[in-house]
Design a protein around this motif. Structure first.
Motif, PDB file in Angstrom:
ATOM      1  N   LYS A  87     -10.632  -3.779  10.335  1.00  0.00           N
ATOM      2  CA  LYS A  87     -11.529  -3.190   9.346  1.00  0.00           C
ATOM      3  C   LYS A  87     -11.745  -4.166   8.210  1.00  0.00           C
ATOM      4  O   LYS A  87     -11.076  -5.196   8.111  1.00  0.00           O
ATOM      5  N   ALA A  88     -12.681  -3.793   7.321  1.00  0.00           N
ATOM      6  CA  ALA A  88     -12.986  -4.622   6.156  1.00  0.00           C
ATOM      7  C   ALA A  88     -12.474  -3.940   4.894  1.00  0.00           C
ATOM      8  O   ALA A  88     -12.341  -2.720   4.835  1.00  0.00           O
ATOM      9  N   PHE A  89     -12.204  -4.775   3.859  1.00  0.00           N
ATOM     10  CA  PHE A  89     -11.714  -4.284   2.585  1.00  0.00           C
ATOM     11  C   PHE A  89     -12.507  -4.905   1.446  1.00  0.00           C
ATOM     12  O   PHE A  89     -13.075  -5.992   1.589  1.00  0.00           O
ATOM     13  N   LEU A  90     -12.526  -4.211   0.317  1.00  0.00           N
ATOM     14  CA  LEU A  90     -13.086  -4.749  -0.912  1.00  0.00           C
ATOM     15  C   LEU A  90     -11.945  -4.969  -1.891  1.00  0.00           C
ATOM     16  O   LEU A  90     -11.096  -4.092  -2.068  1.00  0.00           O
ATOM     17  N   ALA A  91     -11.932  -6.162  -2.542  1.00  0.00           N
ATOM     18  CA  ALA A  91     -10.848  -6.494  -3.453  1.00  0.00           C
ATOM     19  C   ALA A  91     -11.414  -6.968  -4.778  1.00  0.00           C
ATOM     20  O   ALA A  91     -12.393  -7.721  -4.826  1.00  0.00           O
ATOM     21  N   LEU A  92     -10.784  -6.530  -5.875  1.00  0.00           N
ATOM     22  CA  LEU A  92     -11.162  -6.939  -7.229  1.00  0.00           C
ATOM     23  C   LEU A  92      -9.895  -7.373  -7.952  1.00  0.00           C
ATOM     24  O   LEU A  92      -8.907  -6.639  -7.984  1.00  0.00           O
ATOM     25  N   THR A  93      -9.932  -8.589  -8.526  1.00  0.00           N
ATOM     26  CA  THR A  93      -8.753  -9.158  -9.176  1.00  0.00           C
ATOM     27  C   THR A  93      -9.045  -9.409 -10.646  1.00  0.00           C
ATOM     28  O   THR A  93     -10.089  -9.971 -10.990  1.00  0.00           O
ATOM     29  N   TYR A  94      -8.106  -8.987 -11.499  1.00  0.00           N
ATOM     30  CA  TYR A  94      -8.161  -9.290 -12.927  1.00  0.00           C
ATOM     31  C   TYR A  94      -6.922 -10.116 -13.271  1.00  0.00           C
ATOM     32  O   TYR A  94      -5.794  -9.756 -12.891  1.00  0.00           O
ATOM     33  N   SER A  95      -7.162 -11.222 -13.997  1.00  0.00           N
ATOM     34  CA  SER A  95      -6.065 -12.114 -14.348  1.00  0.00           C
ATOM     35  C   SER A  95      -6.106 -12.399 -15.843  1.00  0.00           C
ATOM     36  O   SER A  95      -7.155 -12.768 -16.386  1.00  0.00           O
TER      37      SER A  95
END
Length: 578
Positions: free
Chosen positions: A167-175
């Motif tokens: 399957k596919a995923f959506l990822a959001l990163t805050y640094s």
């Protein structure tokens, strides 16, 4: 100009006229708009596709914005994240990341569309939690993807697509300051839920990024066909296009690299010949329906209505016991009949209750007169008069005769005609004089009254009843002390008279006292029947505006508060010591 007289029509005729007019209007409308329906058929498909596309885009956009806002609040406001950014104590950092993981794990439990979180700080410290349904291989791919982003310094605050094996995923990163948090969305679970919620059976929903179609649930042949449709649509650079077999609607998902497509079969509209055939068939069916509809209306509406009208005519003629039938199939008719019958029963019940209340009031008046005669008191007065006559005490004899005559004249007046408080207090004094002369009682009687209260109107025996109760239950030792206090109470809208009678006698029996303050209590053994009789008369006259209470404190204390007419208030007191 005088308005012409119109003869009233029955409900049945009016309903039939409205029904026939509506029937011919419908037939005319069907004939007129047959071509219009065919022309706008395609327009409806377009609107349906656009509506479906907007629903998908809005729901997915809302989910992504909510998740982004949650991530922003964590990275900027969470105390544990601030510790990871600024504190050098490794123990504190370990405790902070442990608490942070627990908080994120709670969010996983609440929202099944979130696949997991990754928390990292400094160079080699990384923690992650995922839903139990995520396979190990998928977790590794996600972790490698995020690690590559962090190490290369290419962390962008946009949603990235991670293609897993299944399957596919959506990822959001805050640094921030060497600390980063990544939220991962299960893209397949989100899209499957939206398809089940909104999609038509004939519609296909396709998502695409830079690498191609994301939908993993499409079969290979279907996947290739949809890919060709998408490629063909992309050349037109428009929100809507036709390629012969399909209608394609598209829109971009904000803050992502995703583009959404809604693909609908491009079915041809209804032809003119087909529409005419449909219209003729509808007209034929409409004629048949008119016949059956009239029979149905007559059976279900007209006959029950005539039955209800017949019942009301019987009641109008004087048959008040007539009731409507309640076994109708139509809810409104049945409810109307039940309500009407209930209303008639209530009216009869209220009429009976009114008669009963009138009889009850008459009995109360009679009981009042009967209870106040008190034969033993009358006999005691006669004995006292005889004794005074034998002793030759002419002056005392005259006083007792005078007080006794006024006493009986007062108690035989109308018990519901108000008297001035001054008159009631004078009568009470005369009663005590008789008791002193007849029974030889030593009574100390004190009256404290607001000077503005003397002219206030009260029910007869409002004070005397409590004083008589004090005399009857006086202690056998010492002097009987009775105190009457009357105050004026000013309210916002009403003016009240607060009347308190206290003594130093035996007081009220405790078991009787608890029940006496109940509004509807009726004595069974004759105790304090005068007080109960007064209470009944007060509630009959004043209703719920009267306050009645009795208690014990060094003797009996009896209090009542009744409304009086507005007068100028004064705080001066009249004190009478007798």
């Amino acid at each position: 100009m005088k308005k012409a007289f119109r003869k009233p029509m029955t409900f049945q005729k009016k309903l039939l006229i409205v029904f026939m007019i509506g029937y011919f209007v419908i037939v005319l409308a069907l004939a007129t708009y047959s071509s219009y329906l065919s022309h706008h058929y395609r327009k409806g498909i377009e609107q349906s596709g656009n509506a479906m596309l907007n629903l998908y885009v809005n729901e997915l956009d809302t989910l992504l914005k909510t998740s982004k806002k949650y991530l922003q609040e964590i990275i900027l406001q969470d105390t544990n994240v601030q510790i990871l950014q600024s504190n050098n104590d490794e123990v504190m950092k370990y405790e902070a990341v442990y608490e942070l993981i627990r908080s994120l794990d709670t969010q996983l439990t609440l929202k099944e569309e979130i696949a997991g979180f990754i928390v990292g700080y400094e160079d080699d410290n990384c923690y992650y939690i995922f839903q139990d349904s995520i396979a190990f291989e998928e977790k590794q791919k996600i972790k490698v993807f995020i690690d590559d982003q962090v190490e290369s310094g290419s962390v962008e605050r946009v949603w990235k697509v991670i293609r897993g094996d299944q399957k596919a995923f959506l990822a959001l990163t805050y640094s921030v300051n060497g600390t980063y948090i990544t939220i991962i969305i299960d893209f397949e679970k989100v899209t499957s839920r939206m398809v089940d919620k909104y999609a038509q059976s004939s519609a296909e929903i396709v998502f695409e990024d830079e690498e191609g179609i994301l939908n993993s649930d499409l079969e290979m042949d279907r996947r290739e066909e949809m890919y060709e449709v998408v490629r063909e649509h992309s050349k037109l650079q428009d929100i809507l296009s036709y390629d012969g077999a399909y209608m394609v609607f598209t829109n971009y998902i904000e803050n992502t690299v995703l583009q959404m497509y809604v693909i609908l079969p491009n079915e041809s509209g209804i032809t003119k010949q087909e529409s005419q055939f449909y219209i003729m068939g509808i007209i034929f069916l409409a004629v048949i329906c008119v016949i059956f509809s009239y029979c149905y209306l007559k059976r279900e509406f007209f006959v029950p209505l005539q039955s209800m009208m017949g019942t009301m005519e019987k009641i109008e003629e004087g048959q008040v016991d007539a009731e409507m039938e309640e076994n109708f199939d139509i809810v409104e008719y049945k409810k109307t009949a039940i309500t009407f019958n209930s209303m008639m029963r209530q009216l009869k019940a209220w009429k009976i209750r009114a008669y009963e209340e009138e009889i009850k009031e008459q009995k109360t008046r009679l009981q009042y007169l009967q209870l106040q005669i008190k034969p033993h008191f009358f006999l005691n007065c006669l004995k006292t008069l005889y004794a005074l006559l034998q002793q030759g005490k002419t002056k005392a004899l005259e006083d007792v005769l005078f007080d006794t005559s006024k006493y009986f004249r007062y108690i035989f007046r109308d018990s519901f005609t108000l008297v001035e408080l001054r008159e009631e207090l004078n009568f009470t004094q005369e009663y005590l004089n008789i008791q002193r002369n007849s029974a030889g009682l030593d009574i100390d009687y004190e009256v404290v009254v607001d000077s503005g209260a003397m002219d206030a109107k009260v029910l007869p025996l409002s004070v005397q009843t409590f004083v008589e109760n004090s005399v009857k239950y006086a202690s056998s030792e010492g002097k009987l002390r009775i105190r009457v206090t009357v105050n004026i109470l000013e309210g916002e809208e009403e003016r009240y008279l607060d009347l308190v009678v206290s003594d130093n006698g035996q007081g009220y029996a405790q078991e009787w006292l608890e029940r006496m303050n109940e509004k509807d209590y009726q004595t069974q053994n004759g105790e304090h029947i005068g007080v109960l009789n007064l209470k009944k008369r007060l509630y009959l006259y004043y209703g719920d505006t009267v306050e009645f209470a009795v208690r014990n404190h060094g003797g009996a204390i009896s209090e009542l508060v009744v409304p009086v007419e507005k007068q100028q208030n004064t705080t001066d007191k009249d004190v009478i010591q007798l």
